[in-house]
Design an enzyme around this catalytic site. Structure first.
Site, PDB file in Angstrom:
ATOM      1  N   ARG A  77       1.876  -1.237   1.340  1.00 11.79           N
ATOM      2  CA  ARG A  77       1.611  -0.293   0.247  1.00 11.79           C
ATOM      3  C   ARG A  77       1.417  -1.019  -1.087  1.00 11.79           C
ATOM      4  NH1 ARG A  77       5.982   4.210   0.208  1.00 11.79           N
ATOM      5  NH2 ARG A  77       4.508   5.233  -1.185  1.00 11.79           N
ATOM      6  N   ASN A 109       6.621   9.137  -9.366  1.00  9.71           N
ATOM      7  CA  ASN A 109       5.785   8.095  -8.751  1.00  9.71           C
ATOM      8  C   ASN A 109       6.476   6.743  -8.816  1.00  9.71           C
ATOM      9  OD1 ASN A 109       4.042  10.186  -8.555  1.00  9.71           O
ATOM     10  ND2 ASN A 109       2.687   9.515 -10.204  1.00  9.71           N
ATOM     11  N   ASP A 111       4.521   3.897  -8.407  1.00  9.60           N
ATOM     12  CA  ASP A 111       3.410   2.932  -8.494  1.00  9.60           C
ATOM     13  C   ASP A 111       3.365   2.113  -9.777  1.00  9.60           C
ATOM     14  OD1 ASP A 111       2.366   4.800 -10.374  1.00  9.60           O
ATOM     15  OD2 ASP A 111       1.133   5.788  -8.843  1.00  9.60           O
ATOM     16  N   HIS A 126      12.250   8.229  -8.622  1.00 13.04           N
ATOM     17  CA  HIS A 126      12.204   7.734  -7.242  1.00 13.04           C
ATOM     18  C   HIS A 126      12.066   6.225  -7.147  1.00 13.04           C
ATOM     19  CE1 HIS A 126      10.825  12.058  -6.018  1.00 13.04           C
ATOM     20  NE2 HIS A 126      12.107  11.978  -6.279  1.00 13.04           N
ATOM     21  N   CYS A 134      19.410  -5.345  -4.223  1.00 13.44           N
ATOM     22  CA  CYS A 134      20.289  -5.893  -3.191  1.00 13.44           C
ATOM     23  C   CYS A 134      20.993  -4.765  -2.422  1.00 13.44           C
ATOM     24  CB  CYS A 134      21.334  -6.801  -3.849  1.00 13.44           C
ATOM     25  SG  CYS A 134      22.523  -7.452  -2.655  1.00 13.44           S
ATOM     26  N   CYS A 137      25.136  -5.617  -3.569  1.00  8.84           N
ATOM     27  CA  CYS A 137      25.650  -5.541  -4.950  1.00  8.84           C
ATOM     28  C   CYS A 137      24.736  -4.729  -5.869  1.00  8.84           C
ATOM     29  CB  CYS A 137      25.889  -6.938  -5.526  1.00  8.84           C
ATOM     30  SG  CYS A 137      24.378  -7.828  -5.940  1.00  8.84           S
ATOM     31  N   THR A 190       2.136  17.559  -9.670  1.00  6.49           N
ATOM     32  CA  THR A 190       3.214  17.586  -8.677  1.00  6.49           C
ATOM     33  C   THR A 190       3.188  18.918  -7.933  1.00  6.49           C
ATOM     34  OG1 THR A 190       5.595  17.508  -8.262  1.00  6.49           O
ATOM     35  CG2 THR A 190       4.923  18.239 -10.466  1.00  6.49           C
ATOM     36  N   SER A 191       3.457  18.851  -6.623  1.00  8.67           N
ATOM     37  CA  SER A 191       3.470  20.076  -5.821  1.00  8.67           C
ATOM     38  C   SER A 191       4.726  20.899  -6.112  1.00  8.67           C
ATOM     39  CB  SER A 191       3.407  19.726  -4.332  1.00  8.67           C
ATOM     40  OG  SER A 191       4.504  18.906  -3.995  1.00  8.67           O
TER      41      SER A 191
HETATM   42  P1  OAD Z   1       2.575  15.839  -3.678  1.00  3.83           P
HETATM   43  O1  OAD Z   1       1.663  15.045  -2.810  1.00  3.83           O
HETATM   44  O2  OAD Z   1       3.568  16.737  -3.023  1.00  3.83           O
HETATM   45  O3  OAD Z   1       1.699  16.766  -4.632  1.00  3.83           O
HETATM   46  C1  OAD Z   1       0.627  16.254  -5.354  1.00  3.83           C
HETATM   47  C2  OAD Z   1       0.146  17.342  -6.279  1.00  3.83           C
HETATM   48  O4  OAD Z   1      -0.896  16.795  -7.091  1.00  3.83           O
HETATM   49  C3  OAD Z   1      -0.461  18.564  -5.559  1.00  3.83           C
HETATM   50  O5  OAD Z   1       0.068  19.746  -6.126  1.00  3.83           O
HETATM   51  C4  OAD Z   1      -1.956  18.444  -5.849  1.00  3.83           C
HETATM   52  O6  OAD Z   1      -2.591  19.718  -5.981  1.00  3.83           O
HETATM   53  C5  OAD Z   1      -1.939  17.724  -7.197  1.00  3.83           C
HETATM   54  N1  OAD Z   1      -3.155  16.960  -7.502  1.00  3.83           N
HETATM   55  C6  OAD Z   1      -4.036  16.371  -6.669  1.00  3.83           C
HETATM   56  N2  OAD Z   1      -5.014  15.739  -7.346  1.00  3.83           N
HETATM   57  C7  OAD Z   1      -4.742  15.937  -8.672  1.00  3.83           C
HETATM   58  C8  OAD Z   1      -5.358  15.529  -9.883  1.00  3.83           C
HETATM   59  N3  OAD Z   1      -6.466  14.797  -9.902  1.00  3.83           N
HETATM   60  N4  OAD Z   1      -4.804  15.916 -11.056  1.00  3.83           N
HETATM   61  C9  OAD Z   1      -3.663  16.674 -11.066  1.00  3.83           C
HETATM   62  N5  OAD Z   1      -3.037  17.074  -9.960  1.00  3.83           N
HETATM   63  C10 OAD Z   1      -3.545  16.713  -8.771  1.00  3.83           C
HETATM   64  O7  OAD Z   1       3.270  14.810  -4.673  1.00  3.83           O
HETATM   65  P2  OAD Z   1       4.620  14.955  -5.518  1.00  3.83           P
HETATM   66  O8  OAD Z   1       4.777  16.345  -6.033  1.00  3.83           O
HETATM   67  O9  OAD Z   1       4.619  13.847  -6.491  1.00  3.83           O
HETATM   68  O10 OAD Z   1       9.259  11.400  -2.985  1.00  3.83           O
HETATM   69  O11 OAD Z   1       5.705  14.681  -4.410  1.00  3.83           O
HETATM   70  C11 OAD Z   1       7.041  14.620  -4.792  1.00  3.83           C
HETATM   71  C12 OAD Z   1       7.782  13.636  -3.951  1.00  3.83           C
HETATM   72  O12 OAD Z   1       7.582  13.947  -2.568  1.00  3.83           O
HETATM   73  C13 OAD Z   1       7.302  12.205  -4.043  1.00  3.83           C
HETATM   74  O13 OAD Z   1       7.768  11.527  -5.186  1.00  3.83           O
HETATM   75  C14 OAD Z   1       7.864  11.617  -2.784  1.00  3.83           C
HETATM   76  C15 OAD Z   1       7.608  12.724  -1.794  1.00  3.83           C
HETATM   77  O14 OAD Z   1       8.602  12.874  -0.832  1.00  3.83           O
HETATM   78  C16 OAD Z   1       9.821  10.254  -2.494  1.00  3.83           C
HETATM   79  O15 OAD Z   1       9.181   9.399  -1.926  1.00  3.83           O
HETATM   80  C17 OAD Z   1      11.292  10.155  -2.736  1.00  3.83           C
END
Ligand code: OAD
Length: 240
Positions: A77, A109, A111, A126, A134, A137, A190-191
């Site tokens: 990744r 994110n 990244d 996250h 580690c 520790c 974010t979803s």
């Molecule tokens: P998701 O993949 O669940 O949701 C991404 C969101 O971005 C969706 O609602 C899309 O409609 C929207 N989207 C797509 N393209 C877009 C764009 N160009 N501009 C704006 N929005 C756009 O991602 P997250 O909500 O970040 O956790 O997911 C939350 C967490 O779920 C992540 O951090 C991860 C995962 O489990 C861990 O890894 C701990």
């Protein structure tokens, strides 16, 4: 007279944007989508790795069972992310940090693209894929090469929150404090399905903030927000 295209940004949002001092921005995978980073729930191609579902290889149990396999997956990744650049959404948000006296940027994110765009003091709920930690520790390391802790010599693991793990100590509390004090709150890409992150805009609104969602799709938060800007973050944010 020339005809004017209607702006998607309301007069109310413009007024609040011009007068707010305390702003909370919560971002998710969608903010990096236009940089080419696959989202989690958008049919991205990172859902399965060598036959293992994402939530198995990226889990606390896997760190205990097979740490080298976890590293292999995270190295893969990291490799994909090396060439990725911030997009107009990251750059616009970085600019807001100069504009508002008190802007808190909270991201789900890992990244590091907000920092690449110039944002500082980012609350990473996250973790960050470019750091290691580690297993014993908890000392963190920015190095990509070392797989042994310089503090105690035990193994390093990616400094990210895996399935079955808690958020980093303090990160959520700082984000919640900012939510309670915010006058304006943006929820971008974010979803809004993963808690406790999805609770932050709810807290902000209950404490009096004007909440604005930026997303091409509807989410469980959409009806709750004061304003929904439907579209891609990279198109919408520079217009605000
Ligand atoms: P998701 O993949 O669940 O949701 C991404 C969101 O971005 C969706 O609602 C899309 O409609 C929207 N989207 C797509 N393209 C877009 C764009 N160009 N501009 C704006 N929005 C756009 O991602 P997250 O909500 O970040 O956790 O997911 C939350 C967490 O779920 C992540 O951090 C991860 C995962 O489990 C861990 O890894 C701990």
């Amino acid at each position: 007279m020339e005809s004017q295209t209607a702006s998607p940004i309301s007069a109310e949002l413009r007024r609040r944007f011009n007068s707010a001092a305390r702003v909370l921005v919560l971002t998710g995978a969608g903010v990096s989508a236009e940089s080419g980073v696959p989202t989690f729930r958008g049919g991205g191609n990172t859902a399965v790795w060598k036959g293992m579902p994402f939530d198995v290889i990226s889990s606390a149990g896997m760190v205990e069972r097979d740490l080298p396999a976890v590293w292999e997956w995270f190295d893969y990744r990291r490799d994909l992310l090396k060439a990725v650049k911030p997009n107009a959404a990251h750059v616009t948000i970085a600019g807001w940090q100069h504009r508002f006296p008190d802007l808190t940027l909270v991201t789900q994110n890992i990244d590091g693209l907000h920092q690449k765009a110039g944002s500082h003091d980012v609350i990473e709920l996250h973790g960050n894929i470019w750091r290691a930690r580690c297993v014993t520790c908890s000392m963190t390391s920015e190095s990509n090469e070392h797989r042994a802790c310089v503090g105690c010599g035990d193994h390093l693991r990616p400094d990210v929150v895996l399935f079955g793990e808690l958020l980093p100590t303090g990160a959520y509390d700082r984000a919640a404090d900012a939510a309670l004090g915010a006058e304006l709150c943006f929820v971008i890409g974010t979803s809004a399905l993963v808690y406790p992150a999805a609770n932050l805009p709810v807290m902000a609104k209950r404490a009096g903030a004007y909440v604005v969602e930026v997303n091409p799709e509807e989410t469980p938060l959409s009806d709750f927000c004061d304003e929904v800007l439907t579209g891609k973050a990279g198109d919408i944010l520079p217009l605000i």
